[in-house]
Motif scaffolding. Structure first.
Motif, PDB file in Angstrom:
ATOM      1  N   GLY A   7      -1.804  -0.156  14.078  1.00  0.00           N
ATOM      2  CA  GLY A   7      -0.901  -0.346  13.115  1.00  0.00           C
ATOM      3  C   GLY A   7      -1.366  -1.068  11.925  1.00  0.00           C
ATOM      4  N   ALA A   8      -1.825  -2.301  12.289  1.00  0.00           N
ATOM      5  CA  ALA A   8      -2.251  -3.180  11.327  1.00  0.00           C
ATOM      6  C   ALA A   8      -3.766  -3.066  10.741  1.00  0.00           C
ATOM      7  CB  ALA A   8      -2.549  -4.664  12.105  1.00  0.00           C
ATOM      8  N   SER A  51       4.525  -1.920   5.034  1.00  0.00           N
ATOM      9  CA  SER A  51       4.395  -0.495   3.815  1.00  0.00           C
ATOM     10  C   SER A  51       5.178  -1.187   2.739  1.00  0.00           C
ATOM     11  CB  SER A  51       5.275   0.903   4.403  1.00  0.00           C
ATOM     12  OG  SER A  51       6.558   0.462   4.546  1.00  0.00           O
ATOM     13  N   HIS A  52       6.040  -2.105   2.647  1.00  0.00           N
ATOM     14  CA  HIS A  52       6.903  -2.379   1.605  1.00  0.00           C
ATOM     15  C   HIS A  52       5.722  -3.019   0.456  1.00  0.00           C
ATOM     16  CE1 HIS A  52       9.819  -2.604   4.417  1.00  0.00           C
ATOM     17  NE2 HIS A  52      10.724  -2.106   3.517  1.00  0.00           N
ATOM     18  N   ASN A  53       4.209  -3.366   0.700  1.00  0.00           N
ATOM     19  CA  ASN A  53       3.474  -3.955  -0.038  1.00  0.00           C
ATOM     20  C   ASN A  53       4.062  -5.335  -0.824  1.00  0.00           C
ATOM     21  OD1 ASN A  53       0.728  -3.840  -1.143  1.00  0.00           O
ATOM     22  ND2 ASN A  53       1.475  -3.008  -3.045  1.00  0.00           N
ATOM     23  N   MET A  54       4.562  -6.050   0.265  1.00  0.00           N
ATOM     24  CA  MET A  54       5.142  -7.539  -0.325  1.00  0.00           C
ATOM     25  C   MET A  54       4.055  -8.530   0.495  1.00  0.00           C
ATOM     26  SD  MET A  54       8.010  -7.872  -1.892  1.00  0.00           S
ATOM     27  CE  MET A  54       8.835  -9.398  -1.257  1.00  0.00           C
ATOM     28  N   ALA A 107       5.493   1.823  13.774  1.00  0.00           N
ATOM     29  CA  ALA A 107       6.418   0.816  13.282  1.00  0.00           C
ATOM     30  C   ALA A 107       5.882  -0.233  12.660  1.00  0.00           C
ATOM     31  CB  ALA A 107       7.156   0.466  14.503  1.00  0.00           C
ATOM     32  N   THR A 108       4.495  -0.770  13.066  1.00  0.00           N
ATOM     33  CA  THR A 108       3.885  -1.665  12.133  1.00  0.00           C
ATOM     34  C   THR A 108       3.676  -1.258  10.759  1.00  0.00           C
ATOM     35  OG1 THR A 108       2.897  -2.614  14.198  1.00  0.00           O
ATOM     36  CG2 THR A 108       1.997  -3.312  12.366  1.00  0.00           C
TER      37      THR A 108
END
Length: 610
Positions: A164-165, A141-144, A135-136
């Motif tokens: 996740g990080a 994942s949006h690369n924002m 979930a992280t």
């Protein structure tokens, strides 16, 4: 540096050379000297900023400001996570003051082992860690984003957030805790009432009143279980601001630390003094985490979580590393269940600043590490204070305020870290000895076999356990039923021990950070349902658990064991209900406890044991 600390670290570095190099190469490829959103198309970016206020939209379009992603485990059922509700507003204001922008990137699930203890939902607990990790990754994942703030506290949540990080280890990342609830009913009294209830001497109303006085407000449970071990680890590995771990929720200092974390992550992005997560979590940081866990008698869950966290950063560790370090790291704290004090008492007695001072002076920690606060762990011997409205750090104490809680280095509570690997014809397991009296460290007694922790209470009530015995709780491993914690066993086993009988527990399940006075060989691998020797034990077999020599044996000849059929268990009731049917794939794919009990990756078994 202590020679053993150096030796184990070198061994881990050599073992991890190929996997660590591959990880760092991936992180280097993911770097960008411009804000990451610059790689998005105009349509991508428009979607990413559509709901922002006008000022934030303008800042994000300019491509010269950092965008900080917030990943939070907030829900208001968990006392430890309820304070996180207000954090995004504090963070956004602080980040805006730095000329940057913060967006809430995503929420992750957060379940409470205290609520699910002994319930079907507990069988999702261990798997929730990998779910949180995924979930992280989805949130980021949006690369924002150019930096990350992870908001979480409890058992599987912090390890999941960190795993996740680490897939985005090219980004700086700071963990932002909520702090422990204020102290309630003293821990010895809580243990006394629980044991009286197990013996039928007080009723459920008395038990509920006891528990309600113990767990009574916002914040982390105050005993030294996995949740507070998590906070200690984040500070030891340089992912908290110095002294941030154990400040109570909803206080001016707590809010000031949250704002300061938001400001600091802006400073350490690619556009500033770059300190990416993947460089901070290296072999030395992992060893620092293990050493501090051992020195404080922390949660045995981290014999799995730290393995998985390290693997996410390309670092391979195993239980032998824990055991070898434990042999030289002294036990410096007594926090319940290893003593009567709670985490607030520890903090008042000198806390993390004093602990780091002691361990650094003894050569037990690597000081030459990168942290979110800068270079070197020595700065974590300082602690935060408010000077008016300003947050400042000053040198922490160098002597214990209470030597019953934090020992003098020259007079530790024990010469070792209270964690040992047991091995023999039953397989490999770990045992936490820091709360076990020396006279209970060796037990040789007949096996009493159960396949469900609920079976023990009726046996206890019928008097069938009033004897020397080793309870074998099998088919409780990751593949069998998700490896739930087995604390329903603890009060009954404690009563048997107090009656003068020799008693121990052997299980392929978990006992976690609350492992207490009864010797327990836990996380036995191979587990019973994969053909481990546990499945060949029969009632009455002599079992030898020797925590001094590190032995775990069933005293039956190899020939007889090999001739016995493998026992089976009806696990159908573990397959459905409370969402368990959705995790069938995880039960089938999960690795062993020593490999981190993960479905995300499994370290090569040969490499990881060298």
């Amino acid at each position: 540096m202590n020679i053993t600390i150096e030796s184990v670290t070198r061994r881990i570095v050599e073992r991890s050379r190929a996997s660590r190099s591959a990880y760092l190469s991936r992180m280097e490829q993911a770097r960008s000297d411009q804000p990451h959103r610059g790689q998005l198309s105009c349509g991508n970016l428009a979607h990413g900023i559509a709901a922002c206020g006008q000022q934030d939209k303008s800042e994000l379009k300019l491509m010269n400001r950092a965008n900080i992603g917030i990943v939070s485990a907030y829900n208001d059922m968990l006392s430890a996570h309820q304070p996180l509700q207000q954090y995004p507003a504090l963070i956004k204001e602080a980040v805006q003051g730095m000329g940057s922008v913060a967006q809430f990137a995503g929420g992750v699930p957060a379940m409470c082992d205290g609520v699910t203890q002994g319930q079907p939902g507990m069988e999702l607990s261990l798997f929730s860690r990998d779910t949180i990790a995924m979930a992280t990754a989805v949130a980021l994942s949006h690369n924002m984003f150019d930096g990350v703030l992870c908001l979480g506290v409890c058992d599987k949540i912090v390890p999941g957030l960190l795993i996740g990080a680490l897939s985005f280890g090219h980004l700086p990342c700071i963990f932002v805790p909520a702090g422990p609830m204020i102290s309630g009913l003293p821990n010895p009294e809580k243990a006394r009432i629980r044991q009286l209830y197990a013996e039928g001497k007080v009723d459920r109303n008395a038990l509920l009143e006891c528990e309600s006085q113990s767990y009574h407000g916002p914040g982390t449970c105050t005993f030294y279980g996995t949740a507070n071990s998590n906070q200690m680890l984040m500070e030891a590995m340089g992912l908290h601001l110095p002294g941030a771990s154990f400040v109570n929720p909803n206080t001016p200092l707590r809010d000031a630390l949250t704002r300061a974390a938001a400001e600091q992550v802006c400073r350490i992005t690619e556009q500033g003094d770059y300190r990416p997560l993947g460089r901070i979590i290296d072999e030395r940081a992992i060893v620092n985490g293990i050493v501090t866990l051992l020195a404080t008698g922390g949660s045995t869950n981290h014999t799995m979580h730290l393995v998985a966290i390290a693997r996410a950063a390309g670092v391979l560790i195993n239980w032998d590393d824990f055991s070898e370090l434990s042999a030289v790291v002294p036990t410096l704290t007594r926090i319940y269940p290893n003593g009567s004090a709670d985490i607030n008492h520890f903090h008042a007695a000198g806390g993390m600043a004093l602990l780091f001072h002691q361990l650094l002076n003894q050569g037990m920690l690597h000081d030459d590490v990168l942290t979110i606060a800068g270079k070197g762990l020595t700065q974590y011997t300082r602690e935060p204070f408010l000077n008016g409205h300003n947050l400042v750090w000053r040198d922490g104490p160098t002597v214990s305020m209470d030597t019953q809680v934090i020992a003098k280095p020259e007079q530790p509570f024990a010469a070792n870290g209270g964690l040992k690997v047991l091995q023999g014809n039953l397989g490999r397991s770990v045992i936490k000895t820091s709360a076990v009296q020396p006279r209970h460290l060796v037990v040789e007694a007949p096996a009493v076999i159960i396949h469900d922790q609920a079976e023990l209470e009726p046996m206890f009530q019928r008097g069938e356990l009033d004897k020397d015995c080793v309870v074998i709780a099998r088919f409780q491993g990751p593949q069998a039923n998700g490896m739930p914690e087995l604390h329903k066993l603890t009060p009954f086993l404690g009563v048997i021990q107090d009656r003068g009988f020799k008693v121990a527990l052997v299980t392929d399940g978990r006992m976690s950070g609350a492992s207490g006075k009864v010797p327990a060989a836990i996380h036995v691998t191979p587990e019973a349902c994969t053909g481990g020797t546990m499945a060949r034990i029969q009632d009455g077999d002599k079992i030898r658990l020797d925590a001094l020599k590190g032995e775990l044996e069933v005293l039956v000849s190899a020939a007889e064991l090999a001739a016995r059929p493998l026992a089976t268990a009806d696990l159908s009731s573990n397959q459905f209900g409370m969402g368990r049917e959705l995790f069938a794939g995880m039960r089938q794919q999960v690795g062993s406890a020593e490999q981190g009990a993960s479905v995300l990756f499994q370290a090569d078994a040969t490499t990881a044991t060298k």
